[in-house]
Design a protein around this motif. Sequence first.
Motif, PDB file in Angstrom:
ATOM      1  N   ARG A 225      -9.940 -11.424   3.024  1.00 15.06           N
ATOM      2  CA  ARG A 225      -9.749 -10.042   2.554  1.00 15.06           C
ATOM      3  C   ARG A 225      -8.498  -9.402   3.160  1.00 15.06           C
ATOM      4  O   ARG A 225      -8.091  -9.769   4.254  1.00 15.06           O
ATOM      5  CB  ARG A 225     -11.042  -9.282   2.865  1.00 15.06           C
ATOM      6  CG  ARG A 225     -11.009  -8.127   3.660  1.00 15.06           C
ATOM      7  CD  ARG A 225     -12.282  -7.354   3.930  1.00 15.06           C
ATOM      8  NE  ARG A 225     -13.593  -7.723   3.441  1.00 15.06           N
ATOM      9  CZ  ARG A 225     -14.705  -7.065   3.750  1.00 15.06           C
ATOM     10  NH1 ARG A 225     -14.647  -5.989   4.503  1.00 15.06           N
ATOM     11  NH2 ARG A 225     -15.877  -7.431   3.301  1.00 15.06           N
ATOM     12  N   GLN A 240      -1.271  -5.305  -6.961  1.00 14.63           N
ATOM     13  CA  GLN A 240      -2.667  -5.597  -7.305  1.00 14.63           C
ATOM     14  C   GLN A 240      -3.570  -4.398  -6.993  1.00 14.63           C
ATOM     15  O   GLN A 240      -3.380  -3.728  -5.974  1.00 14.63           O
ATOM     16  CB  GLN A 240      -3.119  -6.829  -6.508  1.00 14.63           C
ATOM     17  CG  GLN A 240      -4.480  -7.339  -6.911  1.00 14.63           C
ATOM     18  CD  GLN A 240      -4.830  -8.607  -6.126  1.00 14.63           C
ATOM     19  OE1 GLN A 240      -4.025  -9.525  -6.033  1.00 14.63           O
ATOM     20  NE2 GLN A 240      -6.022  -8.649  -5.567  1.00 14.63           N
ATOM     21  N   ARG A 241      -4.531  -4.128  -7.851  1.00 16.17           N
ATOM     22  CA  ARG A 241      -5.447  -3.012  -7.607  1.00 16.17           C
ATOM     23  C   ARG A 241      -6.506  -3.426  -6.581  1.00 16.17           C
ATOM     24  O   ARG A 241      -6.964  -4.579  -6.589  1.00 16.17           O
ATOM     25  CB  ARG A 241      -6.191  -2.605  -8.901  1.00 16.17           C
ATOM     26  CG  ARG A 241      -5.300  -2.285 -10.077  1.00 16.17           C
ATOM     27  CD  ARG A 241      -4.359  -1.146  -9.804  1.00 16.17           C
ATOM     28  NE  ARG A 241      -5.047   0.075  -9.354  1.00 16.17           N
ATOM     29  CZ  ARG A 241      -4.429   1.089  -8.735  1.00 16.17           C
ATOM     30  NH1 ARG A 241      -3.141   1.017  -8.453  1.00 16.17           N
ATOM     31  NH2 ARG A 241      -5.110   2.153  -8.400  1.00 16.17           N
ATOM     32  N   SER A 243     -10.150  -3.928  -4.852  1.00 16.39           N
ATOM     33  CA  SER A 243     -11.449  -4.210  -5.469  1.00 16.39           C
ATOM     34  C   SER A 243     -12.508  -3.209  -4.996  1.00 16.39           C
ATOM     35  O   SER A 243     -13.571  -3.106  -5.591  1.00 16.39           O
ATOM     36  CB  SER A 243     -11.884  -5.643  -5.171  1.00 16.39           C
ATOM     37  OG  SER A 243     -11.653  -5.964  -3.825  1.00 16.39           O
ATOM     38  N   ALA A 244     -12.232  -2.513  -3.908  1.00 11.72           N
ATOM     39  CA  ALA A 244     -13.177  -1.488  -3.425  1.00 11.72           C
ATOM     40  C   ALA A 244     -12.401  -0.512  -2.553  1.00 11.72           C
ATOM     41  O   ALA A 244     -11.293  -0.809  -2.120  1.00 11.72           O
ATOM     42  CB  ALA A 244     -14.280  -2.146  -2.602  1.00 11.72           C
ATOM     43  N   TYR A 256      -9.150  -5.381  -0.645  1.00 14.44           N
ATOM     44  CA  TYR A 256      -8.792  -6.410  -1.623  1.00 14.44           C
ATOM     45  C   TYR A 256      -9.583  -7.659  -1.233  1.00 14.44           C
ATOM     46  O   TYR A 256      -9.212  -8.373  -0.301  1.00 14.44           O
ATOM     47  CB  TYR A 256      -7.284  -6.697  -1.578  1.00 14.44           C
ATOM     48  CG  TYR A 256      -6.422  -5.473  -1.854  1.00 14.44           C
ATOM     49  CD1 TYR A 256      -6.239  -4.482  -0.882  1.00 14.44           C
ATOM     50  CD2 TYR A 256      -5.793  -5.311  -3.077  1.00 14.44           C
ATOM     51  CE1 TYR A 256      -5.467  -3.362  -1.139  1.00 14.44           C
ATOM     52  CE2 TYR A 256      -5.003  -4.187  -3.337  1.00 14.44           C
ATOM     53  CZ  TYR A 256      -4.849  -3.217  -2.361  1.00 14.44           C
ATOM     54  OH  TYR A 256      -4.081  -2.108  -2.615  1.00 14.44           O
ATOM     55  N   LYS A 258     -11.218 -11.372  -1.364  1.00 13.14           N
ATOM     56  CA  LYS A 258     -10.908 -12.692  -1.893  1.00 13.14           C
ATOM     57  C   LYS A 258     -12.135 -13.599  -1.797  1.00 13.14           C
ATOM     58  O   LYS A 258     -12.385 -14.408  -2.671  1.00 13.14           O
ATOM     59  CB  LYS A 258      -9.754 -13.332  -1.096  1.00 13.14           C
ATOM     60  CG  LYS A 258      -8.418 -12.629  -1.318  1.00 13.14           C
ATOM     61  CD  LYS A 258      -7.306 -13.274  -0.524  1.00 13.14           C
ATOM     62  CE  LYS A 258      -6.689 -14.462  -1.244  1.00 13.14           C
ATOM     63  NZ  LYS A 258      -5.485 -14.965  -0.541  1.00 13.14           N
TER      64      LYS A 258
END
Length: 262
Positions: A225, A240-241, A243-244, A256, A258
């Motif tokens: 992450r 990149q956006r 994820s949380a 972000y 992974k």
Amino acid sequence: MTDDMPLTLAVNWRDSRFQVAAQALAARLQLPVLADLPDGAGLLLEFDDDGLALRSTEDGAPGAVRVDFVNGAMAHRRQFGGGAGQMVARAVGIRGSIRPTVLDATAGLGRDGFVIASLGCEVTLLERQPVIAALLEDGLQRARAAGGEVAEIATRMHLVHCDAIAAMGDWQLELPQVIHLDPMFPHRDKSALVKKEMRLFRPLAGGDDDAPELLAAALQLASHRVVVKRPRKAPAIAGQRPSAEMAGQSSRYDIYGKKKLE
Ligand SMILES: C[S@@+](CC[C@H](N)C(=O)[O-])C[C@H]1O[C@@H](n2cnc3c(N)ncnc32)[C@H](O)[C@@H]1O
């Protein structure tokens, strides 16, 4: 250093006991050594009994900034700051017995790194600005010399003075599980201490305009992450956006993911 602000940056010592240390640091950073304050505005790195400090000679300038993990705000935070419940701890994935390896690629004065290391993680800290890296190195040395729990924490903190974008692009070591990023951003935390540091540091560190490249390199490297600290209302770093996200009172973490940490 940034080009937009002319600066006198010099190593000073008020006491001849620190002359050798001041000269060694000045040679390493290629700065002049001054026994007396220069005229006009400038930044001085000074040695005294409490270690290395940076201060401005400008009229009405705030007091000196130094890295102190043993006393003051960081010691208080270590004892009473909320442990694994703190936002930075949750963002990097500390929970139960999970203690990821963390690369703090924007070390600064090492506060976030210290909190993460105080909870048991091994933390590699990268800092590209030589004066800021010197202040952090000095604080880590004093923490190691202090003994006890603070020294133990500081031995889990490994500082490297380098540019993180280059270092992450040419990484030869085991992959860090989590990468923590906190690039400079205008108008962040408005506390008096942070404002004081920002006034001193912005001329040295600039605005970290290459944060998108930093994020891209981190996303390539981290195995699990990447987490990015932002002022609460600031946009995410371009690219990149996340994820949380995790929002606190004044700041926010963009996460972000992974791979699940376990
Ligand atoms: C806002 S400060 C970080 C504060 C830190 N989180 C703390 O707790 O003290 C940002 C720092 O990141 C450093 N930095 C920004 N980009 C970097 C890069 N590519 N490589 C290494 N250091 C970087 C800056 O020089 C600055 O010292």
